[in-house]
Design an enzyme around this catalytic site. Structure first.
Site, PDB file in Angstrom:
ATOM      1  N   ALA A 139       0.836  -1.210   0.000  1.00 34.49           N
ATOM      2  CA  ALA A 139       0.000   0.000   0.000  1.00 34.49           C
ATOM      3  C   ALA A 139       0.869   1.257   0.000  1.00 34.49           C
ATOM      4  O   ALA A 139       0.560   2.254   0.637  1.00 34.49           O
ATOM      5  CB  ALA A 139      -0.932  -0.019   1.200  1.00 34.49           C
ATOM      6  N   HIS A 182      12.315  -4.234 -18.887  1.00 36.12           N
ATOM      7  CA  HIS A 182      12.001  -2.969 -18.235  1.00 36.12           C
ATOM      8  C   HIS A 182      13.298  -2.453 -17.627  1.00 36.12           C
ATOM      9  O   HIS A 182      13.499  -2.440 -16.438  1.00 36.12           O
ATOM     10  CB  HIS A 182      10.965  -3.217 -17.128  1.00 36.12           C
ATOM     11  CG  HIS A 182      10.438  -1.955 -16.514  1.00 36.12           C
ATOM     12  ND1 HIS A 182       9.968  -0.907 -17.241  1.00 36.12           N
ATOM     13  CD2 HIS A 182      10.284  -1.586 -15.211  1.00 36.12           C
ATOM     14  CE1 HIS A 182       9.551   0.046 -16.437  1.00 36.12           C
ATOM     15  NE2 HIS A 182       9.744  -0.340 -15.194  1.00 36.12           N
TER      16      HIS A 182
HETATM   17  N1  LIG Z   1       7.010  -2.054 -13.099  1.00 35.16           N
HETATM   18  C1  LIG Z   1       7.038  -0.746 -13.134  1.00 35.16           C
HETATM   19  O1  LIG Z   1       6.845  -0.147 -14.188  1.00 35.16           O
HETATM   20  C2  LIG Z   1       7.281   0.044 -11.884  1.00 35.16           C
HETATM   21  C3  LIG Z   1       7.100   1.439 -11.881  1.00 35.16           C
HETATM   22  C4  LIG Z   1       7.281   2.125 -10.678  1.00 35.16           C
HETATM   23  C5  LIG Z   1       7.632   1.436  -9.525  1.00 35.16           C
HETATM   24  N2  LIG Z   1       7.823   0.082  -9.574  1.00 35.16           N
HETATM   25  C6  LIG Z   1       8.195  -0.693  -8.396  1.00 35.16           C
HETATM   26  O2  LIG Z   1       7.051  -0.895  -7.572  1.00 35.16           O
HETATM   27  C7  LIG Z   1       7.467  -1.153  -6.228  1.00 35.16           C
HETATM   28  C8  LIG Z   1       6.638  -0.295  -5.263  1.00 35.16           C
HETATM   29  O3  LIG Z   1       6.907   1.074  -5.479  1.00 35.16           O
HETATM   30  P1  LIG Z   1       6.263   2.190  -4.526  1.00 35.16           P
HETATM   31  O4  LIG Z   1       6.571   3.502  -5.141  1.00 35.16           O
HETATM   32  O5  LIG Z   1       4.869   1.850  -4.193  1.00 35.16           O
HETATM   33  O6  LIG Z   1       7.161   1.985  -3.204  1.00 35.16           O
HETATM   34  P2  LIG Z   1       6.717   2.371  -1.693  1.00 35.16           P
HETATM   35  O7  LIG Z   1       7.952   2.316  -0.878  1.00 35.16           O
HETATM   36  O8  LIG Z   1       5.894   3.612  -1.705  1.00 35.16           O
HETATM   37  O9  LIG Z   1       5.732   1.184  -1.282  1.00 35.16           O
HETATM   38  C9  LIG Z   1       6.142  -0.133  -1.140  1.00 35.16           C
HETATM   39  C10 LIG Z   1       5.222  -0.742  -0.079  1.00 35.16           C
HETATM   40  O10 LIG Z   1       5.465  -2.153  -0.025  1.00 35.16           O
HETATM   41  C11 LIG Z   1       5.243  -2.513   1.329  1.00 35.16           C
HETATM   42  N3  LIG Z   1       5.779  -3.852   1.604  1.00 35.16           N
HETATM   43  C12 LIG Z   1       7.056  -4.226   1.846  1.00 35.16           C
HETATM   44  N4  LIG Z   1       7.106  -5.556   2.080  1.00 35.16           N
HETATM   45  C13 LIG Z   1       5.833  -6.025   1.982  1.00 35.16           C
HETATM   46  C14 LIG Z   1       5.240  -7.302   2.113  1.00 35.16           C
HETATM   47  N5  LIG Z   1       5.978  -8.378   2.400  1.00 35.16           N
HETATM   48  N6  LIG Z   1       3.899  -7.418   1.952  1.00 35.16           N
HETATM   49  C15 LIG Z   1       3.136  -6.328   1.660  1.00 35.16           C
HETATM   50  N7  LIG Z   1       3.661  -5.084   1.519  1.00 35.16           N
HETATM   51  C16 LIG Z   1       4.993  -4.945   1.690  1.00 35.16           C
HETATM   52  C17 LIG Z   1       5.927  -1.413   2.116  1.00 35.16           C
HETATM   53  O11 LIG Z   1       5.529  -1.399   3.480  1.00 35.16           O
HETATM   54  C18 LIG Z   1       5.478  -0.168   1.344  1.00 35.16           C
HETATM   55  O12 LIG Z   1       4.273   0.377   1.873  1.00 35.16           O
HETATM   56  C19 LIG Z   1       8.968  -0.872  -6.205  1.00 35.16           C
HETATM   57  O13 LIG Z   1       9.693  -2.085  -6.285  1.00 35.16           O
HETATM   58  C20 LIG Z   1       9.191  -0.037  -7.451  1.00 35.16           C
HETATM   59  O14 LIG Z   1      10.511  -0.143  -7.940  1.00 35.16           O
HETATM   60  C21 LIG Z   1       7.642  -0.607 -10.724  1.00 35.16           C
END
Ligand SMILES: NC(=O)c1ccc[n+]([C@@H]2O[C@H](COP(=O)([O-])OP(=O)(O)OC[C@H]3O[C@@H](n4cnc5c(N)ncnc54)[C@H](O)[C@@H]3O)[C@@H](O)[C@H]2O)c1
Length: 316
Positions: free
Chosen positions: A10, A182
């Site tokens: 989240a 990606h």
């Molecule tokens: N594929 C894409 O195009 C793309 C684009 C942007 C970001 N991302 C990736 O998406 C991911 C999330 O990005 P974000 O901006 O939301 O980061 P963020 O730090 O805002 O949120 C990540 C969330 O994951 C939660 N989390 C950690 N371990 C967990 C678990 N075991 N179970 C449930 N939740 C857990 C954390 O508490 C945090 O709230 C990152 O790895 C980022 O690199 C991918």
């Protein structure tokens, strides 16, 4: 019966994805989970309070999950699960720098999905994307068509936006395509790009196209550098939510996604960014598109680069 979608994580990506999914007013339930006590519940309450204003009935349910899978019962019956759990990049980091830490997180999440939502289609977004998608398939043991990753919808949108801004035309008149990984071996496909139905190659010089291609490839890093903490989430969440809806509606839409490739383009046995038809079974089929020799060579190069890394995650 109404459709149910779960978003794991989240943070910025997960909460904006949940918002978009809820505002479609198509799903009966959107479940949002995180390991931070109270965060998913608080966001869900806030989203539910927006329903009378935005005019949607979808119910958002927030659940804190524990280290031993406590709380995961809430995802039972999900048609689709979007995995956003994991760390985002900081300025100067590559997506690969997240490999080990996010592999631990994503493996745990995947095992719980397999246990509590064994029929779901899983859309992975955590980075590094191609590797986390491969790992999720291994850890869930799901058929490969039921696990896919989000990258190409976003990368293509970035390419389209770059072209539209350069030419000063509406984004709706531009069509672009990116395939491959990606990351550094992303393969923008100028030969398939059009502006008002005319080839992009007729509208811009090869040098200008290359400049836009490079900007597209670095699109995520450009946002990270400006934000200084965290990475992009508006365009990424739009991409993941559209994919989840295509699956839940069994729509047959064709999008560029990270899918298992088995012979298409002469490439086999790897998760790679390709065009795919999406439906209730996840990836119905990979759709091959004509490529120039140079584009095909780049796609094969991307496949070999991600194949090596995807083999590494098997032991993580
Ligand atoms: N594929 C894409 O195009 C793309 C684009 C942007 C970001 N991302 C990736 O998406 C991911 C999330 O990005 P974000 O901006 O939301 O980061 P963020 O730090 O805002 O949120 C990540 C969330 O994951 C939660 N989390 C950690 N371990 C967990 C678990 N075991 N179970 C449930 N939740 C857990 C954390 O508490 C945090 O709230 C990152 O790895 C980022 O690199 C991918």
């Amino acid at each position: 019966m109404g459709k149910k979608v779960t978003v794991v994580g989240a943070g910025f990506y997960g909460s904006t994805t949940a918002q978009r999914l809820a505002e479609y007013d198509f799903f009966e339930t959107v479940v949002l989970t995180d390991i931070i006590e109270g965060k998913p519940e608080g966001l869900a309450l806030d989203l539910n309070q927006s329903r009378p204003i935005e005019g949607f009935e979808t119910k958002v349910v927030g659940v804190t999950t524990g280290a031993n899978g406590e709380g995961y019962e809430a995802i039972e019956g999900s048609d689709v699960v979007v995995v956003t759990a994991g760390l985002p990049r900081k300025p100067g980091m590559s997506r690969m720098d997240l490999l080990e830490v996010n592999a631990r997180i994503v493996r745990g999440v995947a095992e719980n999905i397999a246990k509590y939502a064994p029929s779901a289609v899983v859309i992975v977004v955590s980075n590094p994307l191609d590797e986390m998608t491969a790992l999720t398939q291994l850890a869930t043991g799901f058929p490969r068509n039921r696990v896919l990753g989000q990258a190409g919808v976003l990368d293509t949108a970035r390419f389209t936006n770059n072209v539209a801004e350069e030419l000063g035309v509406p984004v709706g008149s531009v069509k672009t395509l990116t395939l491959g990984s990606h990351g550094d071996t992303m393969v923008p496909v100028p030969s398939q790009c059009t502006v008002d139905g005319q080839p992009l190659t007729g509208a811009l010089s090869p040098e200008k196209i290359e400049e836009l291609v490079v900007r597209t490839r670095n699109g995520g890093a450009e946002v990270v550098a400006l934000l200084k903490t965290g990475s992009a989430y508006y365009a990424p969440s739009a991409a993941a939510a559209r994919m989840a809806r295509a699956v839940a509606q069994d729509s047959g839409e064709v999008w560029p996604v990270c899918a298992w490739v088995d012979g298409e383009y002469g490439i086999s046995g790897v998760y790679l960014g390709v065009l795919a038809e999406l439906g209730a079974t996840g990836v119905r089929r990979v759709v091959e598109t004509p490529l120039t020799d140079t584009e095909l060579a780049s796609l094969k190069e991307a496949a070999e680069a991600v194949r090596a890394k995807q083999a590494d995650v098997a032991s993580m």
